[in-house]
Design an enzyme around this catalytic site. Structure first.
Site, mmCIF file in Angstrom:
data_model
loop_
_atom_site.group_PDB
_atom_site.id
_atom_site.type_symbol
_atom_site.label_atom_id
_atom_site.label_comp_id
_atom_site.label_asym_id
_atom_site.label_seq_id
_atom_site.Cartn_x
_atom_site.Cartn_y
_atom_site.Cartn_z
ATOM 1 C CB CYS A 129 -0.977 -0.017 1.169
ATOM 2 S SG CYS A 129 -0.230 -0.444 2.742
ATOM 3 C CG HIS A 242 -0.561 4.161 4.885
ATOM 4 N ND1 HIS A 242 -1.249 3.892 6.044
ATOM 5 C CD2 HIS A 242 -0.054 2.965 4.461
ATOM 6 C CE1 HIS A 242 -1.167 2.591 6.310
ATOM 7 N NE2 HIS A 242 -0.468 2.007 5.360
HETATM 8 N N1 LIG Z 1 -4.880 -3.142 5.611
HETATM 9 C C1 LIG Z 1 -4.253 -2.599 4.580
HETATM 10 O O1 LIG Z 1 -4.113 -1.379 4.481
HETATM 11 C C2 LIG Z 1 -3.716 -3.460 3.490
HETATM 12 C C3 LIG Z 1 -3.229 -2.829 2.348
HETATM 13 C C4 LIG Z 1 -2.696 -3.601 1.327
HETATM 14 C C5 LIG Z 1 -2.691 -4.971 1.445
HETATM 15 N N2 LIG Z 1 -3.184 -5.555 2.569
HETATM 16 C C6 LIG Z 1 -3.152 -7.013 2.644
HETATM 17 O O2 LIG Z 1 -4.485 -7.487 2.624
HETATM 18 C C7 LIG Z 1 -4.596 -8.650 3.437
HETATM 19 C C8 LIG Z 1 -5.679 -8.454 4.483
HETATM 20 O O3 LIG Z 1 -5.384 -7.327 5.254
HETATM 21 P P1 LIG Z 1 -6.493 -6.677 6.215
HETATM 22 O O4 LIG Z 1 -5.880 -5.414 6.664
HETATM 23 O O5 LIG Z 1 -7.820 -6.656 5.558
HETATM 24 O O6 LIG Z 1 -6.480 -7.719 7.445
HETATM 25 P P2 LIG Z 1 -7.641 -8.060 8.491
HETATM 26 O O7 LIG Z 1 -8.527 -6.901 8.715
HETATM 27 O O8 LIG Z 1 -6.921 -8.626 9.653
HETATM 28 O O9 LIG Z 1 -8.473 -9.211 7.760
HETATM 29 C C9 LIG Z 1 -7.900 -10.479 7.528
HETATM 30 C C10 LIG Z 1 -8.879 -11.309 6.724
HETATM 31 O O10 LIG Z 1 -8.242 -12.562 6.458
HETATM 32 C C11 LIG Z 1 -9.084 -13.617 6.943
HETATM 33 N N3 LIG Z 1 -8.269 -14.714 7.464
HETATM 34 C C12 LIG Z 1 -7.343 -14.678 8.452
HETATM 35 N N4 LIG Z 1 -6.875 -15.912 8.695
HETATM 36 C C13 LIG Z 1 -7.515 -16.754 7.855
HETATM 37 C C14 LIG Z 1 -7.463 -18.150 7.627
HETATM 38 N N5 LIG Z 1 -6.663 -18.967 8.317
HETATM 39 N N6 LIG Z 1 -8.277 -18.672 6.665
HETATM 40 C C15 LIG Z 1 -9.101 -17.885 5.965
HETATM 41 N N7 LIG Z 1 -9.207 -16.544 6.137
HETATM 42 C C16 LIG Z 1 -8.409 -15.990 7.069
HETATM 43 C C17 LIG Z 1 -9.854 -12.994 8.070
HETATM 44 O O11 LIG Z 1 -11.014 -13.789 8.297
HETATM 45 P P3 LIG Z 1 -11.651 -13.902 9.778
HETATM 46 O O12 LIG Z 1 -12.411 -12.622 10.005
HETATM 47 O O13 LIG Z 1 -12.531 -15.094 9.647
HETATM 48 O O14 LIG Z 1 -10.515 -14.082 10.722
HETATM 49 C C18 LIG Z 1 -10.168 -11.620 7.473
HETATM 50 O O15 LIG Z 1 -11.231 -11.693 6.565
HETATM 51 C C19 LIG Z 1 -3.200 -8.901 3.996
HETATM 52 O O16 LIG Z 1 -2.540 -9.790 3.140
HETATM 53 C C20 LIG Z 1 -2.555 -7.550 3.920
HETATM 54 O O17 LIG Z 1 -1.143 -7.609 3.814
HETATM 55 C C21 LIG Z 1 -3.696 -4.830 3.588
#
Ligand SMILES: NC(=O)c1ccc[n+]([C@@H]2O[C@H](COP(=O)([O-])OP(=O)(O)OC[C@H]3O[C@@H](n4cnc5c(N)ncnc54)[C@H](OP(=O)(O)O)[C@@H]3O)[C@@H](O)[C@H]2O)c1
Length: 334
Positions: A129, A242
């Protein structure tokens, strides 16, 4: 546009939720929608286009009949399930870091290197990001001279660490205001009324993983493997969006401030916020929830005639993640 059967892996997460909002706001042509997450979320329903859609557990079989799979559930889940989705014939757009540096896949920001989106390519990782927000500001300057070096400091919000970190910042802020001493749980340090170096592992060069991703991924996306780039990543107690302080050094004398402003006036996905008289420049509060990246504070580097300085704010859940992914999909199905 014909309708596509879509799956979102990580639908309950911070990025996952943004996919649902964007599908609605951009009228994305969805035939069927599968919402996938961990076993923990089975039983949860998420609202989409006026209906409650049940969340299912992600499995390799979940991708049967899926045309487009958006992944945002961490690199481990992408490594495990992206091959299954591809094997079922889905196009995969992945927000995790799992495949970004694979030399056989492009890393695309549509406004920067959108020509790499082709019908033959079935897997599109979405870059880090902070790297996306940085290049949205840097790429429009390529037409003003040869970029030689970038020096960047980031001010990264809680939502960059996911939904749990956002909740932790909110809870800790209340606790500090009530005179309590918060105990960190999701992030390693007290976050409210504090800031700290990005909490990812430090490599042999002394850089954390986030900084190293920005360096490597920017070089890949700009097609400049030898680009000089130095990055410091810091988490600040901001809920969303950010910000980045950026110095852009050119091979020769830097373009004028007015030429830089003019380049941004014509850059898609960028909004110029550069009011010196009013002292109004990009702020994460203004960038939150909007698709454009805000760029301003444009000034000559008084220490270097070849460089200019900028300040940038962008919603990393949108342009830094879900929006960039949806834009790639829109180009593919147009
Ligand atoms: N946040 C950002 O700004 C951002 C920006 C760019 C990229 N990303 C990437 O996007 C991804 C998600 O980030 P996020 O910020 O959205 O995280 P988050 O809010 O913590 O959400 C994580 C998601 O992954 C699911 N998950 C976790 N463990 C799992 C498992 N064992 N099996 C299946 N699903 C699972 C969770 O489901 P449950 O609710 O069921 O646990 C939830 O839907 C990451 O790879 C991150 O690096 C994030």
């Amino acid at each position: 546009m014909s309708r596509r059967n879509v799956a979102v892996v990580g639908a309950t997460g911070a990025v996952g939720q943004e996919f649902l909002h964007l599908f609605e706001s951009r009228n994305f042509p969805i035939g069927s929608l599968k919402l996938l997450a961990s076993k923990r979320s089975v039983g949860t329903k998420l609202r989409f286009r006026g209906e409650d859609v049940p969340v299912e557990e992600v499995t390799a079989e979940a991708f049967k009949g899926v045309d487009l799979a958006f992944f945002s559930a961490g690199a481990a889940r992408s490594r495990e399930y992206v091959p299954a989705a591809l094997a079922e014939g889905a196009i995969v757009i992945d927000n995790s870091s799992a495949f970004r540096m694979d030399p056989n896949v492009p890393l695309v920001i549509p406004e920067v290197n959108g020509e790499l989106i082709t019908p033959e390519q079935k897997l599109y990782p979405v870059a880090n990001c902070s790297a996306i927000i940085l290049l949205m500001a840097v790429a429009p300057l390529r037409k003003l001279g040869t970029i030689e070096r970038l020096i960047v400091s980031t001010y990264q919000s809680a939502s960059g660490a996911g939904a749990a970190a956002m909740r932790e910042l909110e809870a800790q802020t209340r606790e500090v205001l009530e005179g309590k001493d918060p105990v960190p749980n999701v992030l390693p340090h007290v976050y409210a009324f504090n800031l700290f170096s990005h909490n990812t592992a430090i490599n042999e060069h002394g850089y954390n993983e986030e900084e190293w991703k920005v360096i490597q991924e920017c070089r890949k996306m700009l097609g400049m493997p030898d680009l000089k780039i130095n990055v410091t990543c810091v988490r600040v107690p901001i809920p969303r969006a950010h910000s980045e302080s950026v110095t852009v050094e050119f091979a020769g004398p830097a373009p004028s401030v007015e030429a830089v402003r003019e380049a941004y006036r014509h850059a898609p996905g960028v909004r110029l916020v550069d009011d010196r008289e009013g002292n109004v420049f990009p702020m994460p509060r203004d960038a939150s929830g909007i698709e454009d990246v805000l760029v301003g504070r444009i000034r000559a580097d008084v220490s270097n005639p070849n460089a200019i300085c900028l300040f940038v704010s962008g919603d990393q859940l949108l342009k830094g993640a879900a929006l960039n992914a949806v834009q790639i999909a829109e180009r593919l199905i147009a």
